[in-house]
Design a protein around this motif. Structure first.
Motif, PDB file in Angstrom:
ATOM      1  N   ARG A  76       0.871  -1.194   0.000  1.00 15.12           N
ATOM      2  CA  ARG A  76       0.000   0.000   0.000  1.00 15.12           C
ATOM      3  C   ARG A  76       0.888   1.218   0.000  1.00 15.12           C
ATOM      4  O   ARG A  76       1.570   1.444   0.989  1.00 15.12           O
ATOM      5  CB  ARG A  76      -0.902  -0.015   1.230  1.00 15.12           C
ATOM      6  N   PRO A  77       0.920   1.953  -1.054  1.00 11.93           N
ATOM      7  CA  PRO A  77       0.282   1.697  -2.342  1.00 11.93           C
ATOM      8  C   PRO A  77       1.061   0.640  -3.120  1.00 11.93           C
ATOM      9  O   PRO A  77       2.215   0.350  -2.804  1.00 11.93           O
ATOM     10  CB  PRO A  77       0.364   3.054  -3.054  1.00 11.93           C
ATOM     11  N   ILE A  78       0.425   0.099  -4.125  1.00 11.67           N
ATOM     12  CA  ILE A  78       1.081  -0.889  -4.976  1.00 11.67           C
ATOM     13  C   ILE A  78       2.095  -0.151  -5.847  1.00 11.67           C
ATOM     14  O   ILE A  78       1.731   0.771  -6.572  1.00 11.67           O
ATOM     15  CB  ILE A  78       0.068  -1.635  -5.863  1.00 11.67           C
ATOM     16  N   PRO A  79       3.373  -0.529  -5.783  1.00 14.52           N
ATOM     17  CA  PRO A  79       4.384   0.173  -6.573  1.00 14.52           C
ATOM     18  C   PRO A  79       4.235  -0.108  -8.070  1.00 14.52           C
ATOM     19  O   PRO A  79       4.251  -1.267  -8.492  1.00 14.52           O
ATOM     20  CB  PRO A  79       5.717  -0.360  -6.055  1.00 14.52           C
ATOM     21  N   ALA A  80       4.103   0.945  -8.840  1.00 13.05           N
ATOM     22  CA  ALA A  80       3.919   0.798 -10.289  1.00 13.05           C
ATOM     23  C   ALA A  80       5.092   0.064 -10.927  1.00 13.05           C
ATOM     24  O   ALA A  80       4.893  -0.762 -11.820  1.00 13.05           O
ATOM     25  CB  ALA A  80       3.725   2.167 -10.940  1.00 13.05           C
ATOM     26  N   THR A  81       6.310   0.330 -10.467  1.00 13.10           N
ATOM     27  CA  THR A  81       7.465  -0.338 -11.072  1.00 13.10           C
ATOM     28  C   THR A  81       7.432  -1.838 -10.827  1.00 13.10           C
ATOM     29  O   THR A  81       7.833  -2.612 -11.690  1.00 13.10           O
ATOM     30  CB  THR A  81       8.791   0.252 -10.551  1.00 13.10           C
ATOM     31  N   ALA A  82       6.948  -2.247  -9.667  1.00  6.38           N
ATOM     32  CA  ALA A  82       6.839  -3.681  -9.382  1.00  6.38           C
ATOM     33  C   ALA A  82       5.784  -4.322 -10.283  1.00  6.38           C
ATOM     34  O   ALA A  82       5.977  -5.428 -10.794  1.00  6.38           O
ATOM     35  CB  ALA A  82       6.503  -3.911  -7.914  1.00  6.38           C
ATOM     36  N   VAL A  83       4.672  -3.620 -10.497  1.00  4.63           N
ATOM     37  CA  VAL A  83       3.632  -4.144 -11.387  1.00  4.63           C
ATOM     38  C   VAL A  83       4.158  -4.216 -12.815  1.00  4.63           C
ATOM     39  O   VAL A  83       3.899  -5.191 -13.528  1.00  4.63           O
ATOM     40  CB  VAL A  83       2.349  -3.293 -11.309  1.00  4.63           C
TER      41      VAL A  83
END
Length: 137
Positions: A76-83
């Motif tokens: 939280r929040p979901i890291p965009a780079t990880a996605v």
């Protein structure tokens, strides 16, 4: 006009709910697939035309990958780079699976080729959901 107490207290969906769902679904399916490959490699090698060693290796990879994807989905929040890394990994899986079928590499049986294409389609669906979830944020 009256409203029900449930409607008044229900929170609106979070903007990351689709992304979180897509990541968790991907993680669960990857983990279950990995566990199945590990447990059933001796039974699947002849059916799919893929070696038991390859299936066990894929099983270990998928268990670890599923755990990592689950972890990304819990942030939280979901890291965009990880996605983006998950999307890239899934995209490589799709391309690799289809390349094996198209080139005949590893000589899968007909059942194995069908399985690889179906698996690639499911993973491509995860990619689509994950990209849509990223865009919604």
């Amino acid at each position: 006009m009256t409203t029900s107490p449930a409607a008044a207290t229900a929170a609106p969906p979070r903007p990351d709910s689709l992304l979180r769902f897509a990541l968790r679904l991907d993680a669960v399916v990857s983990g279950l697939n990995g566990a199945a490959y590990l447990a059933a490699a001796p039974l699947l090698d002849d059916v799919l035309g893929l070696s038991g060693g390859l299936l066990r290796g894929a099983g270990v990879f998928l268990l670890v990958y599923g755990a990592a994807v689950w972890l990304v989905g819990t942030r939280r929040p979901i890291p965009a780079t990880a996605v983006e890394a998950v999307v890239a990994g899934n995209s490589l899986w799709v391309v690799g699976s289809l390349a094996v079928v198209a080139t005949g590499t590893l000589t899968p049986t007909t059942a194995g080729a069908v399985w690889l294409v179906l698996q690639a389609a499911v993973v491509a669906g995860f990619v689509a959901l994950q990209v849509a979830g990223l865009r919604r944020r």
